[in-house]
Design a protein around this motif. Structure first.
Motif, mmCIF file in Angstrom:
data_model
loop_
_atom_site.group_PDB
_atom_site.id
_atom_site.type_symbol
_atom_site.label_atom_id
_atom_site.label_comp_id
_atom_site.label_asym_id
_atom_site.label_seq_id
_atom_site.Cartn_x
_atom_site.Cartn_y
_atom_site.Cartn_z
ATOM 1 N N PRO A 105 -2.931 42.932 -2.088
ATOM 2 C CA PRO A 105 -2.014 42.463 -1.042
ATOM 3 C C PRO A 105 -2.473 42.746 0.388
ATOM 4 N N ALA A 106 -2.943 43.952 0.673
ATOM 5 C CA ALA A 106 -3.361 44.274 2.047
ATOM 6 C C ALA A 106 -4.574 43.453 2.454
ATOM 7 N N ALA A 107 -5.551 43.319 1.547
ATOM 8 C CA ALA A 107 -6.769 42.562 1.873
ATOM 9 C C ALA A 107 -6.460 41.087 2.106
ATOM 10 N N LEU A 108 -5.614 40.500 1.267
ATOM 11 C CA LEU A 108 -5.296 39.080 1.421
ATOM 12 C C LEU A 108 -4.500 38.824 2.696
ATOM 13 N N THR A 109 -3.578 39.734 3.028
ATOM 14 C CA THR A 109 -2.810 39.599 4.262
ATOM 15 C C THR A 109 -3.726 39.689 5.478
ATOM 16 N N GLN A 110 -4.612 40.698 5.465
ATOM 17 C CA GLN A 110 -5.553 40.878 6.576
ATOM 18 C C GLN A 110 -6.476 39.667 6.715
ATOM 19 N N PHE A 111 -6.983 39.178 5.595
ATOM 20 C CA PHE A 111 -7.901 38.035 5.631
ATOM 21 C C PHE A 111 -7.210 36.807 6.212
ATOM 22 N N ASN A 112 -5.990 36.551 5.776
ATOM 23 C CA ASN A 112 -5.262 35.370 6.252
ATOM 24 C C ASN A 112 -4.971 35.464 7.742
ATOM 25 N N GLN A 113 -4.678 36.668 8.222
ATOM 26 C CA GLN A 113 -4.405 36.842 9.649
ATOM 27 C C GLN A 113 -5.664 36.632 10.489
ATOM 28 N N MET A 114 -6.804 37.082 9.966
ATOM 29 C CA MET A 114 -8.038 37.001 10.740
ATOM 30 C C MET A 114 -8.708 35.635 10.631
ATOM 31 N N PRO A 116 -7.344 32.270 9.456
ATOM 32 C CA PRO A 116 -6.344 31.316 8.943
ATOM 33 C C PRO A 116 -6.925 29.941 8.610
ATOM 34 N N ASP A 117 -8.119 29.641 9.122
ATOM 35 C CA ASP A 117 -8.714 28.334 8.847
ATOM 36 C C ASP A 117 -9.453 28.275 7.514
ATOM 37 N N VAL A 118 -9.636 29.439 6.872
ATOM 38 C CA VAL A 118 -10.268 29.462 5.558
ATOM 39 C C VAL A 118 -9.203 29.252 4.489
ATOM 40 N N SER A 119 -9.432 28.327 3.589
ATOM 41 C CA SER A 119 -8.517 28.079 2.475
ATOM 42 C C SER A 119 -8.928 28.972 1.307
ATOM 43 N N LEU A 120 -8.113 29.982 1.014
ATOM 44 C CA LEU A 120 -8.433 30.929 -0.047
ATOM 45 C C LEU A 120 -7.639 30.570 -1.299
ATOM 46 N N HIS A 121 -8.360 30.252 -2.384
ATOM 47 C CA HIS A 121 -7.738 29.895 -3.659
ATOM 48 C C HIS A 121 -7.889 31.066 -4.628
#
Length: 301
Positions: A105-114, A116-121
């Protein structure tokens, strides 16, 4: 106080063990102990209560934990600001259900915040299936449970698949046999007083470890269930033992008490194809490295 000391503190806070934290951060246990002591001297407080090998955060340690998480996140943002990776496109990440719940959860939240243009599946699956998906280019990377050496020797094809990939340890899980409330303590599977072992699908490394353990002294059949909540519910009936990592059990706040028996530590590996590191993967790898050790405690607070 430096960032490496904070990283070590977060690892010990997550794993509650110097030995496990040392594996997670790639250091020897004596160095981890020294760095924690130096950090405590620097802050002039005790961050952990020591009970044998178990390390539990003190009240001061709990307070410092939130600041340590923020400092690591800020350091990551600073590195990206001066050395941007400019990731783009889609990143396909495979993960075990347990890792997704307790560690990511922490890694995915951090990644999405930094980024946002990357689509993570995100794809859930068993370790064996995820490994094959990375090899076939259906996934860019995956978080899997590392089979013990004896199991890798018995399953040459899986061992060959792992060796064809890059492997990096990122977490250490404490694998448990979960027993019904009131079940006597056990030393081996011969002491079990239940009718079956509840586990996830056959490709699950945790299931295979538990089945190998059980076969040494019993002929206990395995009941396949679809989730860890279903496993705990089955344990609650009184006639089933379940297998799951401690990090997942700690998350679940189950309303009835259970007994546990330790099967031992199991490494979680990040696997990816050799010489195939797209910019989005590099960004995810850096975020994962910076946030590991934070997720279980964040999820339980």
């Amino acid at each position: 106080m430096d960032l490496s000391s904070i990283e070590i503190f977060l690892a010990v806070a997550s794993d509650r063990s110097v030995t496990k934290a040392a594996k997670a951060v790639g250091r020897v246990p004596s160095n981890v102990t020294t760095r924690i002591q130096q950090l405590e001297e620097d802050l002039d407080v005790s961050l952990f209560s020591r009970d044998g090998k178990k390390m539990t955060l003190t009240r001061e340690g709990e307070t410092f934990l939130s600041y340590a998480n923020r400092l690591m996140a800020l350091a990551l943002e600073a590195r990206q600001a001066v050395r941007p990776l400019a990731p783009s496109g889609t990143l396909r990440v495979g993960t075990m259900e347990s890792t997704a719940a307790s560690r990511l959860p922490a890694a995915l939240t951090q990644f999405n915040q930094m980024w946002p243009d990357v689509s993570l599946h995100l794809t859930m699956g068993a370790s064996r299936d995820l490994t094959r998906d990375v090899l076939s280019d259906a996934l860019d990377c995956a978080l899997i449970a590392r089979p013990p050496k004896t199991m890798r020797e018995e399953d040459a094809s899986f061992d060959a698949e792992l060796k064809a990939l890059e492997m990096e340890p990122v977490f250490v899980e404490d694998l448990l046999i979960v027993l019904p409330s009131g079940h006597p303590s056990i030393k081996s599977a011969a002491d079990l007083r239940v009718g079956s072992l509840a586990a996830l699908e056959p490709g699950c490394t945790y299931r295979r470890i538990a089945e190998n353990w059980a076969r040494k002294s019993s002929d206990l059949p395995t009941t396949e269930l679809g989730s860890y909540h279903a496993i705990l519910a089955s344990v609650a009936t009184g006639n089933t033992a379940g297998v799951m990592p401690r990090s997942v059990l700690d998350l679940m706040h189950w309303p009835t008490s259970v007994q546990t028996h330790q099967l031992g530590p199991v490494e979680t590996l990040l696997v990816y194809r050799k010489n195939d590191r797209p910019s989005a993967f590099n960004a995810f790898h850096e975020v994962l490295s910076a946030t590991k050790g934070r997720d279980v405690r964040l999820a339980t607070n």
